[in-house]
Enzyme design. Structure first.
Site, PDB file in Angstrom:
ATOM      1  N   ASN A   9      16.753 -25.020 -10.819  1.00 52.83           N
ATOM      2  CA  ASN A   9      15.501 -24.452 -10.307  1.00 52.83           C
ATOM      3  C   ASN A   9      15.008 -25.334  -9.159  1.00 52.83           C
ATOM      4  OD1 ASN A   9      12.987 -23.353  -9.883  1.00 52.83           O
ATOM      5  ND2 ASN A   9      12.139 -23.948 -11.866  1.00 52.83           N
ATOM      6  N   LYS A  28      12.569 -24.839  -7.261  1.00 52.56           N
ATOM      7  CA  LYS A  28      11.104 -24.777  -7.147  1.00 52.56           C
ATOM      8  C   LYS A  28      10.697 -24.583  -5.677  1.00 52.56           C
ATOM      9  CE  LYS A  28      10.585 -27.206 -11.489  1.00 52.56           C
ATOM     10  NZ  LYS A  28       9.821 -28.167 -12.313  1.00 52.56           N
ATOM     11  N   HIS A  39       8.272 -19.498 -16.590  1.00 57.14           N
ATOM     12  CA  HIS A  39       8.316 -20.952 -16.414  1.00 57.14           C
ATOM     13  C   HIS A  39       6.924 -21.533 -16.640  1.00 57.14           C
ATOM     14  CE1 HIS A  39       8.727 -24.895 -14.543  1.00 57.14           C
ATOM     15  NE2 HIS A  39      10.029 -24.759 -14.733  1.00 57.14           N
ATOM     16  N   GLU A  95      11.631 -25.389 -22.747  1.00 57.41           N
ATOM     17  CA  GLU A  95      11.157 -26.449 -21.867  1.00 57.41           C
ATOM     18  C   GLU A  95       9.859 -27.033 -22.407  1.00 57.41           C
ATOM     19  OE1 GLU A  95      12.403 -25.693 -17.461  1.00 57.41           O
ATOM     20  OE2 GLU A  95      10.790 -24.343 -17.983  1.00 57.41           O
TER      21      GLU A  95
END
EC number: 5.3.1.1
Length: 249
Positions: free
Chosen positions: A12, A14, A96, A166
């Site tokens: 990821n 981001k 997320h 996560e």
């Protein structure tokens, strides 16, 4: 990890990178050895999905970092699964913790996004995880089960879903859940799937770990029986991402 579950590593990126340094990263990834039994997906910023798909070797799939819950319309700043597919990406990251806690996305909205993305043919990396105060209060299980239930209620075909655990307290903080902490939650999540969906789904669904995964921590985490891979943040922008891809080797 059961032999039927292919090891999965997601990167990821981001809101990071420009064409120059992402191009250099892509050159490194294209030259890397990707084991046949490992699936690798990179999630660039939306503006670079096309760029990444054109430059990355076909052995590496591309994901979007988010999408909206409908096909088209007056939703300024949003992108739809259809647009993501049109740019050559085949996956999307949904739920997320930064979407949940920075942008205020609810479980309900994330569930709707999951349903729409799957209906449009995208694979979904669905993220769940508890905050530090929730872990300290002893309600990790309650939180992640509630989040998983909303996702599960919106999934018809689990073959296109990867569940990413996560712990929010471990994202970008340098704190990693110990391999034992990760295994404990992953095992409980698999148990939840068995009880609430089916034994077959529990056995076949990949549950990956995210939260300050590095080249140094990945091997021991990958050795846990219920850790089927990783969703990697910061380290996915560095050459050590190649070590994480090869964590099972």
């Amino acid at each position: 990890m059961a032999p039927s579950r292919k090891f999965f590593v997601g990167g990821n990126w981001k809101m990071n990178g420009r064409k120059k340094n992402l191009g250099e990263l892509i050159t490194t990834l294209n030259a890397a050895k990707v084991p046949a039994d490992t699936e690798v997906v990179c999630a660039p910023p939306t503006a670079y999905i096309d760029f990444a798909r054109q430059k990355l070797d076909p052995k590496i799939a591309v994901a979007a970092q988010n999408c909206y819950k409908v096909t088209n319309g007056a939703f300024t700043g949003e992108i739809s699964p259809g647009m993501i597919k049109d740019c050559g990406a085949t996956w999307v990251v949904l739920g997320h913790s930064e979407r949940r806690h920075v942008f205020g996305e609810s479980d309900e909205l994330i569930g709707q996004k999951v349903a729409h993305a799957l209906s449009e043919g995208l694979g979904v990396i669905a993220c769940i995880g508890e905050k530090l105060d929730e872990r300290e209060a002893g309600i990790t299980e309650k939180v992640v089960f509630e989040q998983t239930k909303v996702i599960a209620d919106n999934v018809k075909d689990w073959s296109k879903v990867v569940l990413a655990y996560e712990p929010v307290w471990a994202i970008g903080t340098g704190k990693t859940a110990t391999p034992q902490q990760a295994q404990e939650v992953h095992e409980k999540l698999r148990g939840w799937l068995k009880s609430n969906v089916s034994d077959a789904v529990a056995q076949s669904t990949r549950i990956i770990y995210g939260g300050s995964v590095t080249g140094a921590t990945c091997k021991e985490l990958a050795s846990q029986p219920d850790v089927d891979g990783f969703l990697v943040g910061g380290a996915s922008l560095k050459p050590e991402f190649v070590d994480i891809i090869n964590a099972k080797q």
